[in-house]
Design a protein around this motif. Sequence first.
Motif, PDB file in Angstrom:
ATOM      1  N   ASN A  47     -35.436 -22.012  87.907  1.00 14.31           N
ATOM      2  CA  ASN A  47     -36.814 -22.399  87.578  1.00 14.31           C
ATOM      3  C   ASN A  47     -36.982 -23.916  87.534  1.00 14.31           C
ATOM      4  N   TYR A  94     -41.552 -21.035  88.362  1.00 19.59           N
ATOM      5  CA  TYR A  94     -42.097 -19.695  88.541  1.00 19.59           C
ATOM      6  C   TYR A  94     -43.441 -19.520  87.846  1.00 19.59           C
ATOM      7  N   GLU A  95     -43.616 -20.221  86.729  1.00 17.75           N
ATOM      8  CA  GLU A  95     -44.804 -20.018  85.898  1.00 17.75           C
ATOM      9  C   GLU A  95     -46.024 -20.791  86.397  1.00 17.75           C
ATOM     10  N   LYS A  98     -41.572 -19.213  97.668  1.00 22.33           N
ATOM     11  CA  LYS A  98     -40.824 -19.585  96.466  1.00 22.33           C
ATOM     12  C   LYS A  98     -41.136 -21.007  95.987  1.00 22.33           C
ATOM     13  N   LYS A 149     -43.442 -23.764  94.559  1.00 24.65           N
ATOM     14  CA  LYS A 149     -44.660 -23.764  93.753  1.00 24.65           C
ATOM     15  C   LYS A 149     -45.364 -25.120  93.729  1.00 24.65           C
TER      16      LYS A 149
END
Length: 264
Positions: A208, A252-253, A235, A237
Amino acid sequence: MLFQIKSYLKFLWKSKNEHAVHSPFVFNLLTKCFYDKKAKSEYAILNTYRKSFLQNKNTIEVTDFGAGSKIFENNTRQISKIAKTAGISPKRTKLLFRITAYFKPNSILEIGTSLGLATSALALGNPKATVTTLEGCPETARLAQLQLQKFNCTNVESVVTEFESYFRSLQLKLKTETKNYDLIYFDGNHSKKATLDYFDLLLPTVSNDTVWIFDDIHWSPEMEEAWEIIKNHPKVKVTIDTYQWGLVFFRYEQEKEHFIIRAS
Protein backbone atom coordinates in the motif's frame (compact mmCIF):
# COMPACT_ATOMS: atom_id res chain seq x y z
CA MET A 1 15.94 17.72 -28.97
CA LEU A 2 12.95 19.36 -30.69
CA PHE A 3 10.66 16.70 -29.22
CA GLN A 4 11.90 17.41 -25.69
CA ILE A 5 11.45 21.18 -26.12
CA LYS A 6 7.86 20.69 -27.26
CA SER A 7 7.25 18.19 -24.48
CA TYR A 8 8.62 20.55 -21.84
CA LEU A 9 6.52 23.48 -23.09
CA LYS A 10 3.44 21.28 -22.89
CA PHE A 11 4.43 20.32 -19.34
CA LEU A 12 4.83 23.97 -18.30
CA TRP A 13 1.40 24.78 -19.72
CA LYS A 14 -0.32 22.00 -17.77
CA SER A 15 1.71 21.94 -14.56
CA LYS A 16 0.53 23.29 -11.21
CA ASN A 17 1.96 23.88 -7.76
CA GLU A 18 0.60 22.99 -4.32
CA HIS A 19 -2.13 25.65 -4.44
CA ALA A 20 -4.02 23.70 -7.11
CA VAL A 21 -3.79 20.35 -5.29
CA HIS A 22 -6.78 19.14 -3.25
CA SER A 23 -5.41 15.75 -2.25
CA PRO A 24 -4.10 15.93 1.38
CA PHE A 25 -1.58 13.18 0.61
CA VAL A 26 -0.08 15.01 -2.37
CA PHE A 27 -0.38 18.45 -0.75
CA ASN A 28 1.64 17.29 2.27
CA LEU A 29 4.23 15.66 0.03
CA LEU A 30 4.68 18.90 -1.89
CA THR A 31 4.77 21.31 1.04
CA LYS A 32 6.76 19.15 3.49
CA CYS A 33 9.12 17.47 1.03
CA PHE A 34 9.26 18.81 -2.53
CA TYR A 35 9.29 22.48 -1.53
CA ASP A 36 11.30 22.08 1.68
CA LYS A 37 14.04 24.76 1.41
CA LYS A 38 15.72 24.03 4.75
CA ALA A 39 19.43 23.25 4.64
CA LYS A 40 20.37 19.62 5.33
CA SER A 41 23.76 18.51 6.59
CA GLU A 42 23.65 15.59 4.14
CA TYR A 43 23.66 17.98 1.18
CA ALA A 44 27.34 18.74 1.81
CA ILE A 45 28.14 15.01 1.68
CA LEU A 46 26.21 14.59 -1.56
CA ASN A 47 28.02 17.58 -3.08
CA THR A 48 31.43 16.24 -2.06
CA TYR A 49 30.56 12.80 -3.46
CA ARG A 50 29.71 14.40 -6.81
CA LYS A 51 32.70 16.78 -6.81
CA SER A 52 35.22 13.97 -6.48
CA PHE A 53 33.85 12.37 -9.67
CA LEU A 54 33.72 15.72 -11.50
CA GLN A 55 37.45 16.07 -10.84
CA ASN A 56 38.29 12.57 -12.08
CA LYS A 57 39.66 12.79 -15.65
CA ASN A 58 40.30 9.05 -16.03
CA THR A 59 38.35 7.07 -18.62
CA ILE A 60 36.52 3.77 -18.38
CA GLU A 61 34.99 1.38 -20.90
CA VAL A 62 31.24 1.39 -20.32
CA THR A 63 29.02 -1.60 -21.04
CA ASP A 64 25.63 -0.16 -22.03
CA PHE A 65 22.62 -2.50 -21.97
CA GLY A 66 20.05 0.31 -22.11
CA ALA A 67 18.63 2.60 -24.76
CA GLY A 68 22.02 4.20 -25.38
CA SER A 69 23.28 7.69 -24.73
CA LYS A 70 22.30 10.97 -26.38
CA ILE A 71 25.54 12.50 -25.06
CA PHE A 72 28.33 9.99 -25.73
CA GLU A 73 29.29 8.69 -29.18
CA ASN A 74 31.16 5.61 -27.94
CA ASN A 75 31.65 3.51 -24.83
CA THR A 76 35.04 4.95 -23.80
CA ARG A 77 33.98 7.71 -21.44
CA GLN A 78 35.66 10.14 -19.10
CA ILE A 79 34.46 9.73 -15.53
CA SER A 80 34.06 13.48 -15.00
CA LYS A 81 31.82 13.73 -18.08
CA ILE A 82 29.66 10.82 -16.92
CA ALA A 83 29.16 12.61 -13.60
CA LYS A 84 28.40 15.89 -15.35
CA THR A 85 26.03 14.74 -18.07
CA ALA A 86 24.76 11.21 -17.49
CA GLY A 87 24.00 11.19 -13.80
CA ILE A 88 21.23 12.68 -11.68
CA SER A 89 21.44 16.49 -11.34
CA PRO A 90 22.41 18.15 -8.02
CA LYS A 91 18.88 19.51 -7.63
CA ARG A 92 17.30 16.09 -8.22
CA THR A 93 19.82 14.41 -5.90
CA LYS A 94 18.61 16.63 -3.06
CA LEU A 95 14.98 15.98 -3.94
CA LEU A 96 15.58 12.21 -3.99
CA PHE A 97 17.23 12.50 -0.58
CA ARG A 98 14.19 14.43 0.74
CA ILE A 99 11.71 11.94 -0.72
CA THR A 100 13.59 9.06 0.93
CA ALA A 101 13.77 10.91 4.24
CA TYR A 102 10.05 11.79 4.01
CA PHE A 103 8.72 8.28 3.35
CA LYS A 104 11.42 6.43 5.35
CA PRO A 105 11.35 3.25 3.22
CA ASN A 106 12.96 0.21 4.83
CA SER A 107 13.71 -1.63 1.60
CA ILE A 108 14.90 0.28 -1.48
CA LEU A 109 15.71 -0.95 -4.98
CA GLU A 110 17.59 1.16 -7.51
CA ILE A 111 17.68 0.05 -11.14
CA GLY A 112 20.80 1.62 -12.62
CA THR A 113 23.59 2.57 -10.23
CA SER A 114 25.84 4.43 -12.66
CA LEU A 115 28.35 6.29 -10.43
CA GLY A 116 26.11 6.05 -7.38
CA LEU A 117 25.06 9.71 -7.24
CA ALA A 118 21.42 8.76 -6.71
CA THR A 119 22.43 5.75 -4.62
CA SER A 120 24.13 8.00 -2.08
CA ALA A 121 20.96 10.10 -1.79
CA LEU A 122 18.87 6.99 -1.18
CA ALA A 123 21.37 5.63 1.37
CA LEU A 124 21.66 8.90 3.29
CA GLY A 125 17.92 9.59 3.09
CA ASN A 126 17.29 6.65 5.40
CA PRO A 127 20.49 5.13 6.86
CA LYS A 128 18.36 2.36 8.43
CA ALA A 129 17.12 1.20 5.04
CA THR A 130 18.57 -1.62 2.97
CA VAL A 131 19.43 -0.24 -0.48
CA THR A 132 19.89 -2.78 -3.28
CA THR A 133 21.33 -1.15 -6.39
CA LEU A 134 21.63 -2.89 -9.76
CA GLU A 135 24.20 -2.06 -12.44
CA GLY A 136 24.94 -3.88 -15.68
CA CYS A 137 28.35 -2.31 -16.34
CA PRO A 138 31.11 -3.86 -14.17
CA GLU A 139 33.48 -0.88 -14.47
CA THR A 140 30.87 1.70 -13.50
CA ALA A 141 29.66 -0.49 -10.64
CA ARG A 142 33.22 -0.86 -9.34
CA LEU A 143 33.71 2.91 -9.21
CA ALA A 144 30.38 3.38 -7.44
CA GLN A 145 31.14 0.65 -4.89
CA LEU A 146 34.48 2.22 -3.97
CA GLN A 147 32.93 5.67 -3.68
CA LEU A 148 29.99 4.49 -1.56
CA GLN A 149 32.40 2.74 0.80
CA LYS A 150 34.52 5.89 1.02
CA PHE A 151 31.45 7.90 2.04
CA ASN A 152 30.31 5.30 4.59
CA CYS A 153 27.13 4.32 2.76
CA THR A 154 27.26 0.95 4.47
CA ASN A 155 23.56 0.17 3.95
CA VAL A 156 24.05 -0.39 0.18
CA GLU A 157 24.24 -3.79 -1.50
CA SER A 158 25.63 -3.44 -5.02
CA VAL A 159 24.67 -6.12 -7.56
CA VAL A 160 26.34 -6.33 -10.99
CA THR A 161 23.75 -7.93 -13.24
CA GLU A 162 21.60 -7.59 -16.31
CA PHE A 163 18.34 -6.26 -14.94
CA GLU A 164 15.95 -8.68 -16.57
CA SER A 165 17.83 -11.75 -15.36
CA TYR A 166 17.76 -10.31 -11.82
CA PHE A 167 14.01 -9.76 -12.01
CA ARG A 168 13.43 -13.25 -13.38
CA SER A 169 15.28 -14.76 -10.43
CA LEU A 170 13.29 -12.46 -8.14
CA GLN A 171 10.07 -13.78 -9.67
CA LEU A 172 11.11 -17.34 -8.82
CA LYS A 173 11.74 -16.30 -5.21
CA LEU A 174 8.35 -14.62 -5.01
CA LYS A 175 6.69 -17.98 -5.64
CA THR A 176 7.86 -19.22 -2.25
CA GLU A 177 8.33 -16.01 -0.22
CA THR A 178 7.00 -12.47 0.05
CA LYS A 179 9.27 -9.60 -0.92
CA ASN A 180 8.26 -5.93 -0.75
CA TYR A 181 10.21 -2.90 -1.88
CA ASP A 182 9.05 0.31 -0.21
CA LEU A 183 10.76 2.50 -2.81
CA ILE A 184 12.03 1.69 -6.31
CA TYR A 185 14.02 4.15 -8.41
CA PHE A 186 13.90 3.21 -12.10
CA ASP A 187 16.88 4.66 -13.95
CA GLY A 188 18.33 1.79 -15.94
CA ASN A 189 16.81 1.52 -19.38
CA HIS A 190 14.94 4.34 -21.09
CA SER A 191 12.99 2.24 -23.57
CA LYS A 192 9.25 1.62 -23.58
CA LYS A 193 9.51 -2.17 -23.65
CA ALA A 194 12.07 -2.44 -20.85
CA THR A 195 10.21 0.08 -18.66
CA LEU A 196 6.91 -1.78 -19.02
CA ASP A 197 8.62 -5.17 -18.56
CA TYR A 198 10.20 -3.98 -15.31
CA PHE A 199 6.86 -2.53 -14.21
CA ASP A 200 5.11 -5.88 -14.71
CA LEU A 201 7.92 -7.96 -13.19
CA LEU A 202 8.06 -5.84 -10.04
CA LEU A 203 4.32 -5.41 -9.44
CA PRO A 204 4.26 -8.42 -7.06
CA THR A 205 6.63 -6.53 -4.71
CA VAL A 206 4.33 -3.54 -4.06
CA SER A 207 2.46 -2.75 -0.87
CA ASN A 208 0.00 0.00 0.00
CA ASP A 209 2.82 2.44 0.83
CA THR A 210 5.21 1.63 -2.01
CA VAL A 211 6.71 4.56 -3.95
CA TRP A 212 8.02 4.11 -7.49
CA ILE A 213 10.05 6.82 -9.26
CA PHE A 214 10.57 6.57 -13.02
CA ASP A 215 13.35 8.72 -14.46
CA ASP A 216 13.15 10.45 -17.86
CA ILE A 217 9.45 9.82 -18.57
CA HIS A 218 9.59 12.47 -21.34
CA TRP A 219 12.94 11.29 -22.76
CA SER A 220 11.32 10.10 -26.01
CA PRO A 221 7.86 9.58 -27.54
CA GLU A 222 7.95 5.92 -26.56
CA MET A 223 8.82 6.76 -22.93
CA GLU A 224 5.81 9.07 -22.85
CA GLU A 225 3.73 6.17 -24.18
CA ALA A 226 5.07 3.93 -21.42
CA TRP A 227 4.20 6.57 -18.83
CA GLU A 228 0.60 6.78 -20.10
CA ILE A 229 0.24 3.00 -19.86
CA ILE A 230 1.63 3.02 -16.30
CA LYS A 231 -0.74 5.84 -15.28
CA ASN A 232 -3.73 3.89 -16.54
CA HIS A 233 -2.83 0.58 -14.90
CA PRO A 234 -5.63 -0.46 -12.51
CA LYS A 235 -3.24 -0.95 -9.57
CA VAL A 236 -1.83 2.57 -9.88
CA LYS A 237 -3.83 5.06 -7.83
CA VAL A 238 -1.82 8.31 -7.75
CA THR A 239 0.83 9.62 -10.13
CA ILE A 240 2.87 12.82 -10.13
CA ASP A 241 4.54 14.01 -13.33
CA THR A 242 7.41 16.40 -12.53
CA TYR A 243 8.64 16.24 -16.14
CA GLN A 244 11.97 14.61 -15.25
CA TRP A 245 10.35 12.03 -13.00
CA GLY A 246 7.09 10.17 -12.79
CA LEU A 247 6.12 9.18 -9.25
CA VAL A 248 3.72 6.27 -8.78
CA PHE A 249 1.72 5.34 -5.67
CA PHE A 250 -0.45 2.26 -5.06
CA ARG A 251 -2.56 3.57 -2.18
CA TYR A 252 -5.49 1.15 -2.15
CA GLU A 253 -7.74 3.51 -0.21
CA GLN A 254 -7.35 6.45 -2.59
CA GLU A 255 -9.30 7.49 -5.66
CA LYS A 256 -7.34 7.45 -8.90
CA GLU A 257 -5.72 10.86 -9.52
CA HIS A 258 -2.97 12.20 -11.77
CA PHE A 259 -1.01 15.37 -11.08
CA ILE A 260 1.39 17.42 -13.21
CA ILE A 261 3.54 19.33 -10.74
CA ARG A 262 6.44 21.77 -10.94
CA ALA A 263 9.01 20.26 -8.61
CA SER A 264 10.27 23.67 -7.41
